[in-house]
Design a protein around this motif. Structure first.
Motif, PDB file in Angstrom:
ATOM      1  N   SER A  11       0.821  -1.203   0.000  1.00  0.00           N
ATOM      2  CA  SER A  11       0.000   0.000   0.000  1.00  0.00           C
ATOM      3  C   SER A  11       0.853   1.249   0.000  1.00  0.00           C
ATOM      4  O   SER A  11       0.454   2.277  -0.483  1.00  0.00           O
ATOM      5  CB  SER A  11      -0.897   0.008   1.228  1.00  0.00           C
ATOM      6  OG  SER A  11      -0.098  -0.050   2.374  1.00  0.00           O
ATOM      7  N   GLU A  12       2.057   1.160   0.513  1.00  0.00           N
ATOM      8  CA  GLU A  12       2.839   2.372   0.652  1.00  0.00           C
ATOM      9  C   GLU A  12       4.293   2.009   0.434  1.00  0.00           C
ATOM     10  O   GLU A  12       4.722   0.926   0.823  1.00  0.00           O
ATOM     11  CB  GLU A  12       2.667   2.899   2.066  1.00  0.00           C
ATOM     12  CG  GLU A  12       2.822   4.397   2.173  1.00  0.00           C
ATOM     13  CD  GLU A  12       2.607   4.830   3.611  1.00  0.00           C
ATOM     14  OE1 GLU A  12       3.422   5.601   4.082  1.00  0.00           O
ATOM     15  OE2 GLU A  12       1.650   4.365   4.235  1.00  0.00           O
ATOM     16  N   ALA A  13       5.037   2.913  -0.182  1.00  0.00           N
ATOM     17  CA  ALA A  13       6.434   2.593  -0.464  1.00  0.00           C
ATOM     18  C   ALA A  13       7.131   2.140   0.808  1.00  0.00           C
ATOM     19  O   ALA A  13       7.064   2.791   1.837  1.00  0.00           O
ATOM     20  CB  ALA A  13       7.119   3.823  -1.028  1.00  0.00           C
ATOM     21  N   GLY A  14       7.790   1.019   0.750  1.00  0.00           N
ATOM     22  CA  GLY A  14       8.593   0.561   1.868  1.00  0.00           C
ATOM     23  C   GLY A  14       7.848  -0.298   2.869  1.00  0.00           C
ATOM     24  O   GLY A  14       8.455  -0.981   3.675  1.00  0.00           O
TER      25      GLY A  14
ATOM     26  N   LEU B  95       8.414   1.839  -9.563  1.00  0.00           N
ATOM     27  CA  LEU B  95       9.131   2.153  -8.322  1.00  0.00           C
ATOM     28  C   LEU B  95       8.194   2.339  -7.135  1.00  0.00           C
ATOM     29  O   LEU B  95       8.635   2.367  -5.988  1.00  0.00           O
ATOM     30  CB  LEU B  95       9.981   3.411  -8.502  1.00  0.00           C
ATOM     31  CG  LEU B  95      11.184   3.268  -9.438  1.00  0.00           C
ATOM     32  CD1 LEU B  95      11.809   4.620  -9.740  1.00  0.00           C
ATOM     33  CD2 LEU B  95      12.233   2.343  -8.823  1.00  0.00           C
ATOM     34  N   SER B  96       6.890   2.502  -7.399  1.00  0.00           N
ATOM     35  CA  SER B  96       5.984   2.732  -6.276  1.00  0.00           C
ATOM     36  C   SER B  96       5.146   1.505  -5.939  1.00  0.00           C
ATOM     37  O   SER B  96       4.755   1.321  -4.796  1.00  0.00           O
ATOM     38  CB  SER B  96       5.066   3.924  -6.565  1.00  0.00           C
ATOM     39  OG  SER B  96       4.252   3.650  -7.690  1.00  0.00           O
ATOM     40  N   ARG B  97       4.832   0.640  -6.910  1.00  0.00           N
ATOM     41  CA  ARG B  97       3.862  -0.412  -6.642  1.00  0.00           C
ATOM     42  C   ARG B  97       4.378  -1.821  -6.929  1.00  0.00           C
ATOM     43  O   ARG B  97       3.604  -2.779  -6.912  1.00  0.00           O
ATOM     44  CB  ARG B  97       2.555  -0.137  -7.402  1.00  0.00           C
ATOM     45  CG  ARG B  97       2.014   1.256  -7.095  1.00  0.00           C
ATOM     46  CD  ARG B  97       0.603   1.433  -7.513  1.00  0.00           C
ATOM     47  NE  ARG B  97      -0.317   0.716  -6.654  1.00  0.00           N
ATOM     48  CZ  ARG B  97      -0.999   1.250  -5.664  1.00  0.00           C
ATOM     49  NH1 ARG B  97      -0.844   2.515  -5.375  1.00  0.00           N
ATOM     50  NH2 ARG B  97      -1.839   0.528  -4.956  1.00  0.00           N
ATOM     51  N   PRO B 159       5.507   9.231  -4.855  1.00  0.00           N
ATOM     52  CA  PRO B 159       4.680   9.238  -3.638  1.00  0.00           C
ATOM     53  C   PRO B 159       3.199   9.322  -3.965  1.00  0.00           C
ATOM     54  O   PRO B 159       2.371   8.728  -3.268  1.00  0.00           O
ATOM     55  CB  PRO B 159       5.143  10.489  -2.883  1.00  0.00           C
ATOM     56  CG  PRO B 159       6.094  11.196  -3.739  1.00  0.00           C
ATOM     57  CD  PRO B 159       6.435  10.348  -4.911  1.00  0.00           C
ATOM     58  N   PHE B 160       2.862  10.045  -5.046  1.00  0.00           N
ATOM     59  CA  PHE B 160       1.453  10.175  -5.429  1.00  0.00           C
ATOM     60  C   PHE B 160       0.878   8.814  -5.790  1.00  0.00           C
ATOM     61  O   PHE B 160      -0.212   8.435  -5.337  1.00  0.00           O
ATOM     62  CB  PHE B 160       1.342  11.134  -6.614  1.00  0.00           C
ATOM     63  CG  PHE B 160      -0.052  11.636  -6.831  1.00  0.00           C
ATOM     64  CD1 PHE B 160      -0.453  12.840  -6.279  1.00  0.00           C
ATOM     65  CD2 PHE B 160      -0.968  10.906  -7.577  1.00  0.00           C
ATOM     66  CE1 PHE B 160      -1.734  13.314  -6.459  1.00  0.00           C
ATOM     67  CE2 PHE B 160      -2.258  11.368  -7.765  1.00  0.00           C
ATOM     68  CZ  PHE B 160      -2.640  12.582  -7.205  1.00  0.00           C
ATOM     69  N   MET B 161       1.608   8.061  -6.586  1.00  0.00           N
ATOM     70  CA  MET B 161       1.108   6.745  -7.004  1.00  0.00           C
ATOM     71  C   MET B 161       1.105   5.771  -5.839  1.00  0.00           C
ATOM     72  O   MET B 161       0.224   4.907  -5.745  1.00  0.00           O
ATOM     73  CB  MET B 161       1.982   6.195  -8.128  1.00  0.00           C
ATOM     74  CG  MET B 161       1.788   6.934  -9.441  1.00  0.00           C
ATOM     75  SD  MET B 161       2.744   6.151 -10.760  1.00  0.00           S
ATOM     76  CE  MET B 161       2.108   7.024 -12.187  1.00  0.00           C
ATOM     77  N   ALA B 162       2.086   5.914  -4.941  1.00  0.00           N
ATOM     78  CA  ALA B 162       2.158   4.997  -3.804  1.00  0.00           C
ATOM     79  C   ALA B 162       0.952   5.183  -2.885  1.00  0.00           C
ATOM     80  O   ALA B 162       0.513   4.244  -2.216  1.00  0.00           O
ATOM     81  CB  ALA B 162       3.454   5.218  -3.035  1.00  0.00           C
ATOM     82  N   ALA B 163       0.391   6.418  -2.882  1.00  0.00           N
ATOM     83  CA  ALA B 163      -0.698   6.707  -1.940  1.00  0.00           C
ATOM     84  C   ALA B 163      -2.052   6.211  -2.425  1.00  0.00           C
ATOM     85  O   ALA B 163      -3.031   6.255  -1.684  1.00  0.00           O
ATOM     86  CB  ALA B 163      -0.743   8.218  -1.675  1.00  0.00           C
TER      87      ALA B 163
END
Lengths: 321, 275
Positions: A11-14, B95-97, B159-163
């Motif tokens: 769901s969230e990076a890391g 890199l985000s998902r 960060p936008f895509m990760a959220a």
């Protein structure tokens, strides 16, 4: 190793999502990753990293465009660092950077504080203040070149204000030209600082200031002890961008003065163009490029280490912080 | 709501007036100067056009030079933006998902690009483009510009895509969409605000660029607007009114674009700065 590291969706990076992993097949995932990442990597390595590496390589050769390359050791670097013109160019970059921090920053803060008040036409005002920032440096340079001509608009305004005695050869006087350019740079970039700081100001809750004034703090005290510290991150980023920009200054100077008169307004970048292209000194020019890069890099590392550490966590240091 | 009228208010307006004056006078000088004749400008550098003279603007706007430069600028900026945003969005998605070994190092590599100034790479870039036979070619400007726009694009998009909630991805999977299908049909539309921001940043940077086009394009018919403005200035240095008209005309796209997209530009800058 790479394949076994492919795990659950997240769901969230890391942070790994605790729900059951959906495994679309490792081979498929690897293919997808290759498909998604290859274009960016090719572009980035080919046009950003490779040229820098190539510059480092060429900088150890004596090579003037048409003649064959001959190894030259550190000769180019020695020449760059011993050249008075390069040293003064570096000094000019540093003067512009220092002036930006000392003059533009307080000015931007003052203007941002003013514009943050509820005044009529604030939206239009923001547009106007920010407009020069979207014009290219080329346009800015041409407009100011014409205004600064002897007997031009600037001189006329001085005359009209009764200050005719102060008129100078703004761009032709070697002692003055750098400061004239600084005024033009300020005109173009002040709006950028104001807009950044305004955004910073608007993220400060109004309750904080109200609480301070209820406790009897004067507006000045509130600004000094509450608003400015909270603007800290924005100010530190602005300083970073402004110094890096000053170190790379080129377009405006090249069009307005070509670094002249007699190198009085040369910057590292105009010096680089002058030698690397105008005189086809590719080896020497590469050494200049590497020095320019190293100067920016050292500043960036030191600044990040000592000033930006907290602010940039998550941007330049990965998302683990 | 009760507003206290403080002593500072007249002072505020005075400062505001001064700031507006300093900002606007050079712009007005350029735009109005284009409507004057050289005789008018030489007799009286500061002044209103009298009579108004449309000749300079009609000359500029009916000249091939201007429209060619406008076309070149548009072409290069569009390619740059398309490449940077397209390629950057794909990389940011990966890199985000996705989770894979070396993901964070790869991301750090891209963010390091924020510290590489195009100015320092200009000379080797020129030599590289010469090898690739890309001089005098729009791609010779667009490819490096897109590459240098990638770091900020990825830093903003990741960060936008990760959220975006994982539930959406699960739902898409339930409906039979693969991850690439999810990316294309759901993530991209949902990321529109961030995509707009990075697109505008890339476009404006490319539109205003001077150094790289200066090195890559030397044939006047390939010039972009910034090159055109500077060249026009040195070519017609005696014809101030025409230079002003040309410069004013080349301001219009930037100003128009800015008025249209101010919110995104400002949001993008402040957003990029906050990381």
């Amino acid at each position: 190793m790479t394949a076994s590291a492919v795990t659950a969706p997240q769901s969230e990076a890391g942070r790994v999502d605790p729900r059951p992993a959906r495994r679309p097949g490792r081979r498929g995932t690897r293919l997808e990753l290759a498909l998604l990442l290859t274009p960016a990597l090719v572009l980035f390595v080919g046009f950003v990293l490779l040229p820098i590496a190539v510059a480092v390589y060429y900088s150890f050769y004596k090579w003037t465009g048409f003649s064959p390359r001959t190894p030259y050791g550190l000769g180019n670097y020695q020449r760059v660092l011993e050249d008075e013109v390069f040293r003064s160019a570096l000094l000019h970059n540093l003067i512009i950077a220092a002036l930006s921090v000392v003059i533009q920053l307080p000015l931007s803060i003052a203007l941002a504080l003013l514009l943050n008040r509820k005044i009529r036409g604030r939206a239009v005002l923001r547009l106007v203040v920010f407009a020069p920032y979207v014009l290219s440096e080329a346009i800015t340079a041409v407009v100011w070149l014409l205004m600064l001509q002897p007997g031009g608009l600037v001189d006329q305004l001085f005359n009209a204000a009764g200050l005719g005695g102060l008129i100078q050869h703004w761009l032709a006087d070697g002692d003055l030209v750098l400061y004239t350019l600084f005024v033009v740079i300020t005109w173009k970039y002040i709006g950028f600082g104001v807009i950044l700081l305004l955004a910073g100001l608007q993220s400060i809750p109004a309750e904080l200031r109200e609480a301070a004034s209820t406790d009897g703090a004067s507006p000045w005290d509130t600004t000094r002890h509450i608003v400015l510290p909270l603007l800290g991150p924005t100010i530190r980023i602005w300083i970073f961008l402004s110094v890096i920009g000053s170190l790379q200054l080129f377009d405006l100077v090249w069009i307005m003065t070509l670094g002249g008169p007699a190198s009085a307004s040369a910057t590292m970048a105009t010096y680089l163009l002058d030698h690397g292209f105008s005189r086809y000194e590719f080896g020497f020019g590469s050494a200049v490029a590497v020095v320019l890069f190293v100067v920016c890099f050292i500043f960036a590392l030191l600044y990040q280490r000592f000033a930006l550490r907290r602010d940039l966590r998550g941007a330049l240091t990965g998302t683990k912080g | 709501m009760k507003r206290r009228l403080s002593l500072g208010t007249p002072f505020t307006y005075l400062v505001v007036l001064l700031v507006v004056g300093v900002t606007v006078v050079p712009l007005l000088f350029t735009i109005l100067g284009g409507f004057r004749t050289n005789a008018q400008i030489n007799n009286e550098p500061v002044g209103w056009p009298s009579p108004w003279n449309l000749g300079n603007y009609t000359d500029v706007l009916s000249s091939d030079v201007f429209w060619q430069a406008m076309g070149n600028s548009t072409l290069i900026s569009v390619i740059t933006t398309g490449l940077a945003v397209g390629v950057g969005a794909m990389a940011a998605f990966a890199l985000s998902r996705y989770t894979f070994a070396g993901r964070e190092s790869l991301y750090t590599l891209f963010t390091l690009g924020l510290l590489f100034p195009l100015t320092a790479a200009a000379l080797p870039l020129y030599l590289l483009l010469r090898e690739l036979d890309l001089l005098e070619n729009p791609l010779g400007v667009a490819l490096p510009q897109a590459a240098f726009a990638l770091p900020i694009t990825i830093v903003i998009l990741r960060p936008f895509m990760a959220a975006i909630p994982a539930e959406l991805e699960d739902a898409a999977a339930m409906d039979g969409a693969g991850r690439l299908g999810f990316f294309w049909r759901i993530l991209i539309p949902l990321s529109r605000p961030a995509l707009t921001t990075v697109a505008i940043l890339a476009f404006v940077t490319s539109w205003n660029a001077y150094l790289l086009p200066l090195l890559v394009l030397s044939d006047p018919s390939n010039f972009t607007l910034p090159l055109g403005v500077a060249a026009f200035q040195s070519q017609f240095s005696q014809d101030t009114a025409r230079i002003l008209a040309y410069t004013a005309a080349s301001m219009i796209p930037a100003i128009g674009f800015f008025v249209f997209a101010e919110r995104h530009i400002v949001g993008g800058l402040t957003g990029s700065v906050k990381g």
